[in-house]
Design a protein around this motif. Structure first.
Motif, mmCIF file in Angstrom:
data_model
loop_
_atom_site.group_PDB
_atom_site.id
_atom_site.type_symbol
_atom_site.label_atom_id
_atom_site.label_comp_id
_atom_site.label_asym_id
_atom_site.label_seq_id
_atom_site.Cartn_x
_atom_site.Cartn_y
_atom_site.Cartn_z
ATOM 1 N N VAL A 195 0.831 -1.212 0.000
ATOM 2 C CA VAL A 195 0.000 0.000 0.000
ATOM 3 C C VAL A 195 0.864 1.259 0.000
ATOM 4 C CG1 VAL A 195 -1.888 -1.172 1.186
ATOM 5 C CG2 VAL A 195 -0.176 0.058 2.542
ATOM 6 N N GLY A 196 2.114 1.099 -0.426
ATOM 7 C CA GLY A 196 3.148 2.134 -0.350
ATOM 8 C C GLY A 196 2.729 3.578 -0.453
ATOM 9 N N GLU A 197 1.946 3.938 -1.483
ATOM 10 C CA GLU A 197 1.629 5.357 -1.678
ATOM 11 C C GLU A 197 0.627 5.881 -0.654
ATOM 12 O OE1 GLU A 197 -1.129 3.048 -4.441
ATOM 13 O OE2 GLU A 197 0.921 2.962 -3.720
ATOM 14 N N TRP A 198 -0.055 4.991 0.053
ATOM 15 C CA TRP A 198 -0.974 5.402 1.121
ATOM 16 C C TRP A 198 -0.169 5.437 2.421
ATOM 17 C CZ3 TRP A 198 -5.658 7.034 -0.385
ATOM 18 C CH2 TRP A 198 -6.112 6.621 -1.637
ATOM 19 N N TYR A 199 0.447 6.586 2.673
ATOM 20 C CA TYR A 199 1.420 6.683 3.763
ATOM 21 C C TYR A 199 0.851 6.288 5.125
ATOM 22 C CZ TYR A 199 4.775 9.122 0.754
ATOM 23 O OH TYR A 199 5.676 9.450 -0.219
ATOM 24 N N ASN A 200 -0.376 6.688 5.403
ATOM 25 C CA ASN A 200 -0.938 6.387 6.726
ATOM 26 C C ASN A 200 -1.077 4.892 6.952
ATOM 27 O OD1 ASN A 200 -2.956 6.205 4.780
ATOM 28 N ND2 ASN A 200 -4.559 7.067 6.095
ATOM 29 N N GLU A 201 -1.636 4.193 5.969
ATOM 30 C CA GLU A 201 -1.830 2.755 6.111
ATOM 31 C C GLU A 201 -0.498 2.021 6.100
ATOM 32 O OE1 GLU A 201 -4.398 -0.885 4.070
ATOM 33 O OE2 GLU A 201 -4.691 1.164 3.389
ATOM 34 N N ALA A 202 0.428 2.476 5.268
ATOM 35 C CA ALA A 202 1.754 1.853 5.208
ATOM 36 C C ALA A 202 2.453 1.986 6.564
ATOM 37 C CB ALA A 202 2.588 2.494 4.108
ATOM 38 N N PHE A 203 2.398 3.180 7.156
ATOM 39 C CA PHE A 203 3.031 3.411 8.455
ATOM 40 C C PHE A 203 2.472 2.470 9.517
ATOM 41 C CE2 PHE A 203 3.123 5.351 12.634
ATOM 42 C CZ PHE A 203 4.449 5.762 12.762
ATOM 43 N N LEU A 204 1.152 2.352 9.571
ATOM 44 C CA LEU A 204 0.521 1.504 10.586
ATOM 45 C C LEU A 204 0.879 0.041 10.405
ATOM 46 C CD1 LEU A 204 -3.017 3.145 10.887
ATOM 47 C CD2 LEU A 204 -1.072 3.348 12.455
ATOM 48 N N ARG A 232 2.966 7.654 16.523
ATOM 49 C CA ARG A 232 1.862 6.710 16.268
ATOM 50 C C ARG A 232 0.680 6.995 17.185
ATOM 51 N NH1 ARG A 232 -0.260 2.443 19.823
ATOM 52 N NH2 ARG A 232 -1.050 0.755 18.500
ATOM 53 N N ASN A 233 0.950 7.279 18.469
ATOM 54 C CA ASN A 233 -0.130 7.583 19.400
ATOM 55 C C ASN A 233 -0.867 8.864 19.002
ATOM 56 O OD1 ASN A 233 0.532 5.332 20.875
ATOM 57 N ND2 ASN A 233 1.741 6.442 22.391
ATOM 58 N N LYS A 234 -0.119 9.861 18.571
ATOM 59 C CA LYS A 234 -0.742 11.099 18.109
ATOM 60 C C LYS A 234 -1.552 10.853 16.843
ATOM 61 C CE LYS A 234 2.009 14.638 17.595
ATOM 62 N NZ LYS A 234 2.955 15.592 16.948
ATOM 63 N N PHE A 235 -0.991 10.041 15.984
ATOM 64 C CA PHE A 235 -1.655 9.703 14.718
ATOM 65 C C PHE A 235 -2.991 9.007 14.969
ATOM 66 C CE2 PHE A 235 -2.193 6.466 11.315
ATOM 67 C CZ PHE A 235 -2.447 7.337 10.268
ATOM 68 N N ILE A 280 -0.957 13.951 8.056
ATOM 69 C CA ILE A 280 -0.176 13.796 9.273
ATOM 70 C C ILE A 280 1.143 13.088 8.994
ATOM 71 C CG2 ILE A 280 -0.138 12.706 11.555
ATOM 72 C CD1 ILE A 280 -3.142 13.056 11.681
ATOM 73 N N ILE A 281 1.117 12.074 8.164
ATOM 74 C CA ILE A 281 2.295 11.265 7.906
ATOM 75 C C ILE A 281 3.327 12.020 7.083
ATOM 76 C CG2 ILE A 281 3.129 9.183 6.738
ATOM 77 C CD1 ILE A 281 1.688 8.495 9.210
ATOM 78 N N LYS A 282 4.565 11.940 7.523
ATOM 79 C CA LYS A 282 5.680 12.486 6.764
ATOM 80 C C LYS A 282 6.552 11.334 6.289
ATOM 81 C CE LYS A 282 5.913 16.839 9.352
ATOM 82 N NZ LYS A 282 6.763 17.702 10.202
ATOM 83 N N ILE A 283 7.199 11.523 5.162
ATOM 84 C CA ILE A 283 8.015 10.467 4.580
ATOM 85 C C ILE A 283 9.137 10.052 5.535
ATOM 86 C CG2 ILE A 283 9.541 12.084 3.396
ATOM 87 C CD1 ILE A 283 8.365 8.613 2.123
ATOM 88 N N GLU A 284 9.622 10.992 6.354
ATOM 89 C CA GLU A 284 10.701 10.676 7.286
ATOM 90 C C GLU A 284 10.245 9.646 8.308
ATOM 91 O OE1 GLU A 284 9.714 13.733 6.564
ATOM 92 O OE2 GLU A 284 11.421 14.581 5.475
ATOM 93 N N GLU A 285 9.039 9.855 8.891
ATOM 94 C CA GLU A 285 8.517 8.908 9.865
ATOM 95 C C GLU A 285 8.235 7.555 9.219
ATOM 96 O OE1 GLU A 285 7.372 12.025 9.750
ATOM 97 O OE2 GLU A 285 7.656 12.855 11.760
#
Length: 279
Positions: free
Chosen positions: A140-149, A241-244, A253-258
């Motif tokens: 799901v790479g381009e969907w940063y929020n879902e990828a992060f989780l 993650r907790n803030k997210f 909210i998601i940044k590429i760095e995180e």
């Protein structure tokens, strides 16, 4: 039982300049297209297609994990071997449009791919869940929020196995803090103070000492997996993650760095966990 030769079109930005073999699956390039071929023993064409897909998918997932590249495939044909060594075409499927390949396949990663393939097939359910979550993050790479989780879930799944160790460590580190809070509570009762806000805070702090925070579980996991140098970075990921979660899912909210940091640490933890549990 019959033998079947299966051929697939591989869609990726990677270019198989040289023919390589990974766990019985051959990858090569013909003109502008990448292909994969493998042989399966099966009773019929349906069984051959099903088992072939499982075998190819397992190899591709190990590639995706090692190379951080999404790799798709489409079956082209299935041929059944005759007794004289010849083959006959049994089935075909439509080809998707050709994908432009941009970079050579990094053959120096073949050993890592092989190690991951062997490791994940000999590891426990924890490793498999973390591995699958990581691959979902790539998918799901381009969907940063879902990828992060999904990447963070890999970290959390492994960290949860250190719950008991976290409890013991926290009991030791909390003794002095508990002693201080009990003294504060005794002083409050003894002098009959009428500050409910302070009383609630004291009681809340004592109550919270009984919980094992995710940060602590991750910290214990990092130490055990020889990754303690990433402790502070991981704590920041937990805060993020907790803030997210608190503010709901939002790509803003998601940044590429995180995202990249979470991805990197989760991958290292999975690899170390696999190495530790099959050694």
């Amino acid at each position: 039982m019959n033998f079947w030769n299966l051929k697939y079109k591989i869609e990726s930005y990677l270019n198989f300049i040289n023919k390589i073999n990974v766990k019985g699956v051959s990858f090569y390039r013909d003109n502008t297209t990448n292909y994969a071929e493998l042989k399966i023993e099966a009773q019929n064409i349906q069984e051959a297609e099903r088992h072939g897909e499982i075998k190819l998918k397992n190899v591709l997932r190990a590639m995706e994990f090692s190379l951080n590249q999404r790799i798709n495939y489409h079956i082209i044909d299935i041929q059944q071997e005759k007794g004289n060594g010849e083959t006959m075409l049994m089935g075909t499927s439509n080809l998707a449009s050709t994908v432009t390949v941009r970079v050579p396949f990094p053959e120096n990663q073949l050993e890592n791919i092989d190690n991951i393939f062997i490791g994940i097939n000999n590891s426990d359910d924890i490793a498999i869940i973390a591995y699958q979550s990581y691959l979902k993050g790539i998918e799901v790479g381009e969907w940063y929020n879902e990828a992060f989780l999904n990447f963070f879930k890999s970290i959390e799944v492994i960290a949860n196995t250190y719950l008991e160790a976290g409890k013991k460590e926290k009991e030791i580190s909390s003794e002095e803090e508990l002693k201080f809070l009990v003294e504060e509570l005794q002083e409050y009762v003894e002098y009959k103070k009428d500050d409910l806000t302070k009383l609630k805070k004291i009681c809340s702090d004592i109550h919270n000492l009984g919980f094992i925070e995710l940060k602590k579980r991750i910290d214990v996991a990092l130490i055990d997996l020889d990754l303690s140098e990433y402790s502070e970075e991981t704590k920041r990921l937990v805060n993020f993650r907790n803030k997210f979660i608190a503010h709901g899912s939002s790509n803003k909210i998601i940044k590429i760095e995180e995202l990249e940091k979470c991805k990197s640490i989760s991958k290292m933890m999975i690899k170390k966990y696999i190495e530790k549990n099959i050694s």
